[in-house]
Each structure stands twice: as structure tokens, then as C-alpha cells.
Design a protein around this motif. Structure first.
Motif, PDB file in Angstrom:
ATOM      1  N   ALA A  23       0.858  -1.185   0.000  1.00  0.00           N
ATOM      2  CA  ALA A  23       0.000   0.000   0.000  1.00  0.00           C
ATOM      3  C   ALA A  23       0.895   1.236   0.000  1.00  0.00           C
ATOM      4  CB  ALA A  23      -0.912   0.001   1.223  1.00  0.00           C
ATOM      5  N   VAL A  24       0.441   2.268  -0.700  1.00  0.00           N
ATOM      6  CA  VAL A  24       1.193   3.517  -0.820  1.00  0.00           C
ATOM      7  C   VAL A  24       0.294   4.666  -0.397  1.00  0.00           C
ATOM      8  CG1 VAL A  24       2.379   5.065  -2.399  1.00  0.00           C
ATOM      9  CG2 VAL A  24       2.581   2.603  -2.707  1.00  0.00           C
ATOM     10  N   GLU A  25       0.812   5.509   0.486  1.00  0.00           N
ATOM     11  CA  GLU A  25       0.092   6.697   0.928  1.00  0.00           C
ATOM     12  C   GLU A  25       0.929   7.924   0.586  1.00  0.00           C
ATOM     13  OE1 GLU A  25      -2.177   7.997   4.926  1.00  0.00           O
ATOM     14  OE2 GLU A  25      -0.066   7.474   5.186  1.00  0.00           O
ATOM     15  N   ARG A  34      -4.168   7.411  -1.827  1.00  0.00           N
ATOM     16  CA  ARG A  34      -3.822   6.106  -1.257  1.00  0.00           C
ATOM     17  C   ARG A  34      -4.162   5.004  -2.256  1.00  0.00           C
ATOM     18  NH1 ARG A  34      -6.332   9.037   3.091  1.00  0.00           N
ATOM     19  NH2 ARG A  34      -4.780   9.491   4.688  1.00  0.00           N
ATOM     20  N   PHE A  35      -3.153   4.180  -2.573  1.00  0.00           N
ATOM     21  CA  PHE A  35      -3.319   3.054  -3.482  1.00  0.00           C
ATOM     22  C   PHE A  35      -2.844   1.780  -2.800  1.00  0.00           C
ATOM     23  CE2 PHE A  35      -2.402   6.500  -6.680  1.00  0.00           C
ATOM     24  CZ  PHE A  35      -3.674   6.548  -7.216  1.00  0.00           C
ATOM     25  N   TYR A  49      -8.063   2.805   0.790  1.00  0.00           N
ATOM     26  CA  TYR A  49      -7.073   2.732  -0.276  1.00  0.00           C
ATOM     27  C   TYR A  49      -7.747   2.210  -1.538  1.00  0.00           C
ATOM     28  CZ  TYR A  49      -3.324   3.539   3.065  1.00  0.00           C
ATOM     29  OH  TYR A  49      -2.499   4.103   4.005  1.00  0.00           O
ATOM     30  N   THR A  50      -7.413   2.786  -2.681  1.00  0.00           N
ATOM     31  CA  THR A  50      -7.970   2.395  -3.966  1.00  0.00           C
ATOM     32  C   THR A  50      -7.094   1.328  -4.598  1.00  0.00           C
ATOM     33  OG1 THR A  50      -8.824   4.628  -4.266  1.00  0.00           O
ATOM     34  CG2 THR A  50      -8.693   3.246  -6.230  1.00  0.00           C
ATOM     35  N   GLY A  51      -7.719   0.264  -5.059  1.00  0.00           N
ATOM     36  CA  GLY A  51      -6.978  -0.830  -5.683  1.00  0.00           C
ATOM     37  C   GLY A  51      -6.494  -0.477  -7.070  1.00  0.00           C
ATOM     38  N   THR A  52      -5.267  -0.849  -7.365  1.00  0.00           N
ATOM     39  CA  THR A  52      -4.681  -0.594  -8.678  1.00  0.00           C
ATOM     40  C   THR A  52      -4.313  -1.880  -9.395  1.00  0.00           C
ATOM     41  OG1 THR A  52      -2.474  -0.402  -7.713  1.00  0.00           O
ATOM     42  CG2 THR A  52      -3.737   1.636  -7.980  1.00  0.00           C
ATOM     43  N   GLY A  53      -4.413  -3.010  -8.715  1.00  0.00           N
ATOM     44  CA  GLY A  53      -4.065  -4.283  -9.325  1.00  0.00           C
ATOM     45  C   GLY A  53      -2.613  -4.295  -9.773  1.00  0.00           C
ATOM     46  N   GLN A  54      -2.403  -4.685 -11.017  1.00  0.00           N
ATOM     47  CA  GLN A  54      -1.049  -4.774 -11.577  1.00  0.00           C
ATOM     48  C   GLN A  54      -0.531  -3.428 -12.081  1.00  0.00           C
ATOM     49  OE1 GLN A  54       0.731  -7.603 -11.452  1.00  0.00           O
ATOM     50  NE2 GLN A  54      -0.984  -8.569 -10.396  1.00  0.00           N
TER      51      GLN A  54
END
Length: 182
Positions: A23-25, A34-35, A49-54
Motif C-alpha cells: 500500500a502507498v500513501e 492512497r493506493f 485505499y484504492t486498488g490498482t491491481g497490476q
């Protein structure tokens, strides 16, 4: 550097099947971004946090035993032009960024890297783009030149009303007789 890992997370990491995520903030002035590396939304420490997958990838993270400055590159690919416009408009340099590690079945996470955003590279490919962001550890601040000067103006900016340096410009061209005259 030794890290305190929550026993619940440590137990989850010793199971036969482990599903890890990152996770990245990023704390921008307008709002935090936030991803995480999964799909959908995930709540971590009370924040969404929002999902970004690959689409989100992290560069190599190295940990040094000395006090050398480290950095890591975050890459977000396949993003729309609206997000690129937002990235161009928002001031990002020297804003805090944190990278965390966790396991899907438990709530605790571990902070792997914490630093300040430095440079952003945007590659535009028509309908989708790639943004690469270099994040430096906070130790980089020790390598920066200090912008503070020993002038009246610099002193006023820091301590308004202090006149300590107000006579420096008058003194620089004066000659003084030091000691006894014969």
C-alpha cells in the motif's frame, strides 16, 4: 534495521498460503492519495485505499545499516489523462510518502519505506499514461544545502523584530584599530 512486526501479521506470514500486498500513501496538499496492489477498496488503519491491481509497481527497496540516503521508484501505469492533469497541477515535491506491506487476511501492516516525494516522470501514450515517482528517504535532507543566510533579511523572515544582523552591512567596510596604538 529491526522492525516491530505485529504478532498477528507475523503469524499470517508463516501460514502455508500467504497473500501479500503493498500500500502507498502520498500526502498531497489538496488531499491524500492512497493506493494498494489489489482490486477494489481496502481499509488500512482506518483509511480507504484504492486498488490498482497490476498497474502499481514498486522499485527495489534497499535498507542500509549506515545513515545513507535511500530511494524507491513508484510506477503507476495505464492511467487516464485526468489523473495526469491532476499530477501536473498538484505540487508534490518534498511531500510525505509511505509504503506499507501487509497480508490480506489480517489487519496489521508494516511500514517498509517512508520518505519525501522528489521527481515525477510522465510518459504519455495517447489514451493512457505512465507516471514514475521517485521517493527519497528523509536522510536526503541532510545532504541539501541550507538556504539560510546570516543577513538582516533572513533573520527577519525567521524572527520578525530581531535586529541582531541589522548592523552587519555597516560594519563590513569599517576599519578598526585593534590593540594599543604606539
Amino acid at each position: 534495521m529491526a522492525r516491530a512486526i505485529d504478532p498477528v501479521l507475523l503469524d499470517a506470514l508463516t501460514q502455508p498460503a500467504v497473500r501479500i500486498f503493498h500500500a502507498v500513501e502520498m500526502l498531497f496538499d489538496a488531499a491524500p492519495v492512497r493506493f494498494w496492489t489489489g482490486y477494489g477498496e481496502k481499509t488500512i488503519n482506518g483509511e480507504t485505499y484504492t486498488g490498482t491491481g497490476q498497474l502499481l509497481s514498486l522499485g527495489d527497496m534497499q535498507e542500509a545499516s549506515d545513515l545513507s540516503a535511500q530511494s524507491v521508484t513508484l510506477t503507476l501505469s495505464g492511467i487516464s489523462s485526468e489523473i495526469v492533469a491532476l499530477a501536473l497541477a498538484e505540487p508534490y515535491q518534498r511531500r510525505p510518502c509511505r509504503i506499507m506491506f501487509g497480508e490480506m487476511t489480517v489487519a496489521p501492516v508494516v511500514t517498509l519505506f517512508s520518505g519525501l516525494m522528489n521527481t515525477m516522470t510522465i510518459e504519455d501514450a495517447g489514451e493512457s499514461s505512465t507516471i514514475s515517482l521517485l521517493v527519497d528517504s528523509k536522510l536526503v535532507e541532510l545532504q541539501r544545502a541550507k538556504e539560510r543566510r546570516y543577513t538582516h533579511e533572513s533573520q527577519q523572515a525567521r524572527y520578525p523584530g530581531d535586529t541582531f544582523f541589522s548592523y552587519v552591512t555597516d560594519l563590513q567596510d569599517k576599519s578598526f584599530n585593534w590593540g594599543r596604538t604606539g
